[in-house]
Design an enzyme around this catalytic site. Structure first.
Site, PDB file in Angstrom:
ATOM      1  N   ASP A  84     -57.181  30.500  19.749  1.00 24.67           N
ATOM      2  CA  ASP A  84     -56.314  31.677  19.689  1.00 24.67           C
ATOM      3  C   ASP A  84     -57.162  32.896  19.345  1.00 24.67           C
ATOM      4  OD1 ASP A  84     -52.970  32.030  19.151  1.00 24.67           O
ATOM      5  OD2 ASP A  84     -54.292  33.679  18.552  1.00 24.67           O
ATOM      6  N   ILE A  85     -56.860  34.018  19.972  1.00 22.17           N
ATOM      7  CA  ILE A  85     -57.641  35.241  19.780  1.00 22.17           C
ATOM      8  C   ILE A  85     -57.417  35.836  18.383  1.00 22.17           C
ATOM      9  CG2 ILE A  85     -55.955  36.943  20.638  1.00 22.17           C
ATOM     10  CD1 ILE A  85     -58.273  38.090  22.369  1.00 22.17           C
ATOM     11  N   ASN A 115     -43.285  28.115  19.915  1.00 22.88           N
ATOM     12  CA  ASN A 115     -42.257  29.146  19.851  1.00 22.88           C
ATOM     13  C   ASN A 115     -41.577  29.230  21.208  1.00 22.88           C
ATOM     14  OD1 ASN A 115     -42.890  29.990  17.157  1.00 22.88           O
ATOM     15  ND2 ASN A 115     -44.715  30.996  17.974  1.00 22.88           N
ATOM     16  N   GLU A 118     -44.105  35.223  22.362  1.00 19.60           N
ATOM     17  CA  GLU A 118     -44.694  36.443  22.926  1.00 19.60           C
ATOM     18  C   GLU A 118     -45.226  36.231  24.338  1.00 19.60           C
ATOM     19  OE1 GLU A 118     -47.550  37.786  20.070  1.00 19.60           O
ATOM     20  OE2 GLU A 118     -46.000  38.517  18.701  1.00 19.60           O
ATOM     21  N   HIS A 166     -49.255  25.614  19.685  1.00 18.77           N
ATOM     22  CA  HIS A 166     -50.248  26.047  18.709  1.00 18.77           C
ATOM     23  C   HIS A 166     -50.642  24.815  17.894  1.00 18.77           C
ATOM     24  CE1 HIS A 166     -49.283  30.521  18.753  1.00 18.77           C
ATOM     25  NE2 HIS A 166     -48.167  30.047  19.270  1.00 18.77           N
ATOM     26  N   HIS A 203     -46.800  26.886  25.540  1.00 18.88           N
ATOM     27  CA  HIS A 203     -48.023  26.567  24.799  1.00 18.88           C
ATOM     28  C   HIS A 203     -47.681  25.924  23.476  1.00 18.88           C
ATOM     29  CE1 HIS A 203     -46.817  30.742  23.965  1.00 18.88           C
ATOM     30  NE2 HIS A 203     -47.278  30.578  22.730  1.00 18.88           N
TER      31      HIS A 203
HETATM   32  P1  5GP Z   1     -46.463  32.997  20.826  1.00 19.00           P
HETATM   33  O1  5GP Z   1     -45.940  34.072  19.922  1.00 19.00           O
HETATM   34  O2  5GP Z   1     -46.127  33.288  22.258  1.00 19.00           O
HETATM   35  O3  5GP Z   1     -46.084  31.632  20.380  1.00 19.00           O
HETATM   36  O4  5GP Z   1     -48.034  33.034  20.645  1.00 19.00           O
HETATM   37  C1  5GP Z   1     -48.912  33.678  21.528  1.00 19.00           C
HETATM   38  C2  5GP Z   1     -50.303  33.522  20.972  1.00 19.00           C
HETATM   39  O5  5GP Z   1     -51.220  33.920  21.963  1.00 19.00           O
HETATM   40  C3  5GP Z   1     -50.592  34.369  19.726  1.00 19.00           C
HETATM   41  O6  5GP Z   1     -50.983  33.528  18.657  1.00 19.00           O
HETATM   42  C4  5GP Z   1     -51.731  35.298  20.181  1.00 19.00           C
HETATM   43  O7  5GP Z   1     -52.695  35.523  19.179  1.00 19.00           O
HETATM   44  C5  5GP Z   1     -52.318  34.543  21.361  1.00 19.00           C
HETATM   45  N1  5GP Z   1     -52.913  35.395  22.372  1.00 19.00           N
HETATM   46  C6  5GP Z   1     -52.372  36.515  22.943  1.00 19.00           C
HETATM   47  N2  5GP Z   1     -53.214  37.030  23.857  1.00 19.00           N
HETATM   48  C7  5GP Z   1     -54.300  36.214  23.872  1.00 19.00           C
HETATM   49  C8  5GP Z   1     -55.515  36.233  24.629  1.00 19.00           C
HETATM   50  O8  5GP Z   1     -55.770  37.092  25.472  1.00 19.00           O
HETATM   51  N3  5GP Z   1     -56.406  35.237  24.380  1.00 19.00           N
HETATM   52  C9  5GP Z   1     -56.147  34.253  23.459  1.00 19.00           C
HETATM   53  N4  5GP Z   1     -57.105  33.324  23.280  1.00 19.00           N
HETATM   54  N5  5GP Z   1     -55.015  34.207  22.731  1.00 19.00           N
HETATM   55  C10 5GP Z   1     -54.109  35.181  22.931  1.00 19.00           C
END
Ligand code: 5GP
Length: 123
Positions: free
Chosen positions: A34-35, A92, A100, A107, A105
């Site tokens: 994760d970034i 999520n 988001e 985590h 995905h």
């Molecule tokens: P969500 O809220 O959709 O469950 O989590 C999305 C995740 O994607 C977040 O933890 C965010 O840090 C990660 N993320 C968003 N953009 C990027 C990216 O460009 N590269 C990587 N490696 N992770 C990302």
């Protein structure tokens, strides 16, 4: 469920348009760091197929895709040494969970005590 948006950031990562820090890759699954890591181990495990969220993936992916994703996640936990110490998987989905990125995905979080699953302060 919304239609799959092929411009979402994970679709762009899968097409190689955006770089990623790959942890492992298999026939149906890609895993990358994760970034914005929330723990020493914070890996995102995604299917290579186009699935919007948890429900879409588990309803419409093949058994091979589903097994590959979850076995890959478990293997990463073992390789990162968090199987014994403990870890958390989170998916999520939708508005209430503040998803988001609209590409399914998991985590994988570990490497430190993670506290309780939900914090009231986050409500
Ligand atoms: P969500 O809220 O959709 O469950 O989590 C999305 C995740 O994607 C977040 O933890 C965010 O840090 C990660 N993320 C968003 N953009 C990027 C990216 O460009 N590269 C990587 N490696 N992770 C990302």
């Amino acid at each position: 469920m919304p239609d799959y948006d092929d411009q979402n950031i994970f679709a762009r990562i899968l097409r190689g348009e955006i770089p990623n820090d790959t942890v492992t890759e298999s026939e149906h699954t890609l895993a990358f760091n994760d970034i914005t890591p929330q723990a020493p181990v914070h890996v995102l495990v995604i299917p290579k197929g186009a699935y919007v969220d948890y429900a879409d993936f588990h309803a419409n992916a093949s058994d091979a895709e589903i097994a590959d994703l979850h076995r890959t996640a478990a293997r990463i936990c073992a390789e990162r040494g968090v199987t014994a110490s403990g870890f958390r998987t989170i998916s999520n989905a939708g508005e209430h969970a503040v998803q988001e990125v609209p590409h399914f995905h998991l985590h994988l979080l570990g490497g430190r005590p993670l506290g309780r699953m939900l914090a009231r302060a986050a409500e």
